[in-house]
Scaffold this motif. Structure first.
Motif, PDB file in Angstrom:
ATOM      1  N   ARG A   1       1.719   5.715  10.304  1.00 31.98           N
ATOM      2  CA  ARG A   1       2.234   4.420   9.868  1.00 31.98           C
ATOM      3  C   ARG A   1       1.714   3.285  10.749  1.00 31.98           C
ATOM      4  O   ARG A   1       1.258   2.250  10.248  1.00 31.98           O
ATOM      5  CB  ARG A   1       3.763   4.449   9.879  1.00 31.98           C
ATOM      6  N   LEU A   2       1.765   3.463  12.052  1.00 31.13           N
ATOM      7  CA  LEU A   2       1.325   2.409  12.956  1.00 31.13           C
ATOM      8  C   LEU A   2      -0.173   2.161  12.833  1.00 31.13           C
ATOM      9  O   LEU A   2      -0.630   1.012  12.900  1.00 31.13           O
ATOM     10  CB  LEU A   2       1.692   2.758  14.394  1.00 31.13           C
TER      11      LEU A   2
ATOM     12  N   ALA B   1      -3.303  13.023   4.356  1.00 24.96           N
ATOM     13  CA  ALA B   1      -3.520  12.104   5.466  1.00 24.96           C
ATOM     14  C   ALA B   1      -2.325  11.197   5.727  1.00 24.96           C
ATOM     15  O   ALA B   1      -2.361  10.387   6.658  1.00 24.96           O
ATOM     16  CB  ALA B   1      -4.751  11.244   5.196  1.00 24.96           C
ATOM     17  N   ALA B   2      -1.283  11.321   4.913  1.00 24.73           N
ATOM     18  CA  ALA B   2      -0.082  10.502   5.076  1.00 24.73           C
ATOM     19  C   ALA B   2       1.114  11.413   5.341  1.00 24.73           C
ATOM     20  O   ALA B   2       1.944  11.639   4.462  1.00 24.73           O
ATOM     21  CB  ALA B   2       0.157   9.662   3.829  1.00 24.73           C
ATOM     22  N   PRO B   3       1.213  11.960   6.562  1.00 28.82           N
ATOM     23  CA  PRO B   3       2.284  12.917   6.859  1.00 28.82           C
ATOM     24  C   PRO B   3       3.664  12.282   6.756  1.00 28.82           C
ATOM     25  O   PRO B   3       3.878  11.140   7.157  1.00 28.82           O
ATOM     26  CB  PRO B   3       1.976  13.342   8.301  1.00 28.82           C
TER      27      PRO B   3
ATOM     28  N   LEU C   1       0.859  -1.187   0.000  1.00 30.93           N
ATOM     29  CA  LEU C   1       0.000   0.000   0.000  1.00 30.93           C
ATOM     30  C   LEU C   1       0.890   1.230   0.000  1.00 30.93           C
ATOM     31  O   LEU C   1       1.818   1.340   0.812  1.00 30.93           O
ATOM     32  CB  LEU C   1      -0.904   0.010   1.229  1.00 30.93           C
ATOM     33  N   CYS C   2       0.609   2.164  -0.904  1.00 32.63           N
ATOM     34  CA  CYS C   2       1.414   3.378  -0.997  1.00 32.63           C
ATOM     35  C   CYS C   2       0.485   4.585  -1.060  1.00 32.63           C
ATOM     36  O   CYS C   2      -0.318   4.709  -1.991  1.00 32.63           O
ATOM     37  CB  CYS C   2       2.295   3.314  -2.241  1.00 32.63           C
ATOM     38  N   LEU C   3       0.589   5.478  -0.061  1.00 29.18           N
ATOM     39  CA  LEU C   3      -0.261   6.659   0.048  1.00 29.18           C
ATOM     40  C   LEU C   3       0.561   7.942   0.130  1.00 29.18           C
ATOM     41  O   LEU C   3       0.065   8.976   0.570  1.00 29.18           O
ATOM     42  CB  LEU C   3      -1.155   6.551   1.295  1.00 29.18           C
ATOM     43  N   MET C   4       1.786   7.901  -0.294  1.00 29.54           N
ATOM     44  CA  MET C   4       2.670   9.051  -0.152  1.00 29.54           C
ATOM     45  C   MET C   4       2.139  10.267  -0.914  1.00 29.54           C
ATOM     46  O   MET C   4       1.559  10.142  -1.994  1.00 29.54           O
ATOM     47  CB  MET C   4       4.076   8.701  -0.654  1.00 29.54           C
TER      48      MET C   4
END
Length: 261
Positions: A182-183, A165-167, A158-161
């Motif tokens: 991440r956690l 919402a993905a600081p 999964l990649c949301l970079m």
């Protein structure tokens, strides 16, 4: 002289080709890619449908990147949904992925650089293992991640970079915010092996389970006297997550290094 039932097509240009048709009879605009006849689908979009590809892997890949699409065209769905496993929709203008419900065998989806928000919910894709949604418009993880887990329970990658919402260091996120993000995502996907640009480690999974295990969240939801109860019922940013969790655990809000581990 054209008959009354004919459709008049706009002049072809490199930018407009296959994009729009004007139906003179009904005075409506029609997405001509959606209604495109099968024999006019660009050859490079068709890897293979008759076993003539050099290998089986090529015959299951479909690349629709940079096609200026607002949705997955119906003609494409009808033509390719039954066998495509790898689909690239990156660099388009897509905000709705409902049409993917027909891609029963999809294992990899690339949808980078689309204006997809947390309001875009994926249909059930139980075979999906790889999902890239980099540089989209996802601003809130909750409840979007939970819905994603229901739709795609077997994600490995999964990649949301690049999403709000993905600081991360790339978009101004602090170390504290990046770690919590991440956690939390790891806690939702037991089969996840790789998140963004890094592998999921054993220690990260253990900490994610300890920090976000379900009994704790249920207990927090039932507690109406804490801010965390409201947190899990409304879309929030990770800045507010940090503040609410810090308060609950008695942490100093002003310290980014007071980690919940």
């Amino acid at each position: 002289m054209e008959g009354p039932s004919t459709s008049k097509q706009l002049p072809n240009t490199s930018a407009d080709e296959g994009v729009l048709t004007v139906d003179v009879t009904n005075n409506v605009l029609v997405d001509s890619i959606t209604d495109l006849p099968v024999n006019l689908i660009r050859p490079d979009l068709i890897m293979s449908t008759d076993g003539s590809a050099e290998n089986e892997e090529d015959s299951t890949k479909l690349n629709l990147a940079y096609e200026n699409l607002y949705e997955v065209p119906r003609t494409i769905v009808e033509r390719f949904a039954d066998y495509v496993k790898y689909l690239d929709l990156s660099h388009n203008k897509i905000t709705n992925l409902d049409a993917l419900v027909h891609f029963k065998h999809l294992t990899s989806l690339i949808a980078d650089d689309n204006p997809i928000t947390e309001n875009c919910l994926l249909p059930p894709l139980p075979k999906l293992q790889l999902l890239w949604l980099n540089h989209c418009k996802i601003a809130s993880l909750y409840p979007w991640v939970g819905k994603l887990k229901e739709s795609c329970p077997n994600l490995n990658y999964l990649c949301l970079m690049g999403n709000p919402a993905a600081p991360s260091d790339f978009n101004g996120g602090t170390f504290y915010e990046s770690l919590q993000y991440r956690l939390f995502v790891i806690s939702q996907f037991p089969s996840l092996n790789h998140l963004d640009d890094r592998k999921v480690t054993y220690d990260q999974r253990q900490e994610a389970q300890r920090l976000y295990k379900r009994p704790l969240l249920d207990r927090l939801v039932r507690s109406r006297n804490t801010g965390i109860g409201q947190l899990v019922h409304t879309p929030v940013t990770w800045t507010s997550v940090q503040n609410k969790l810090s308060t609950f655990w008695g942490k100093d809000r002003g310290s980014d290094r007071n980690l919940l581990i």
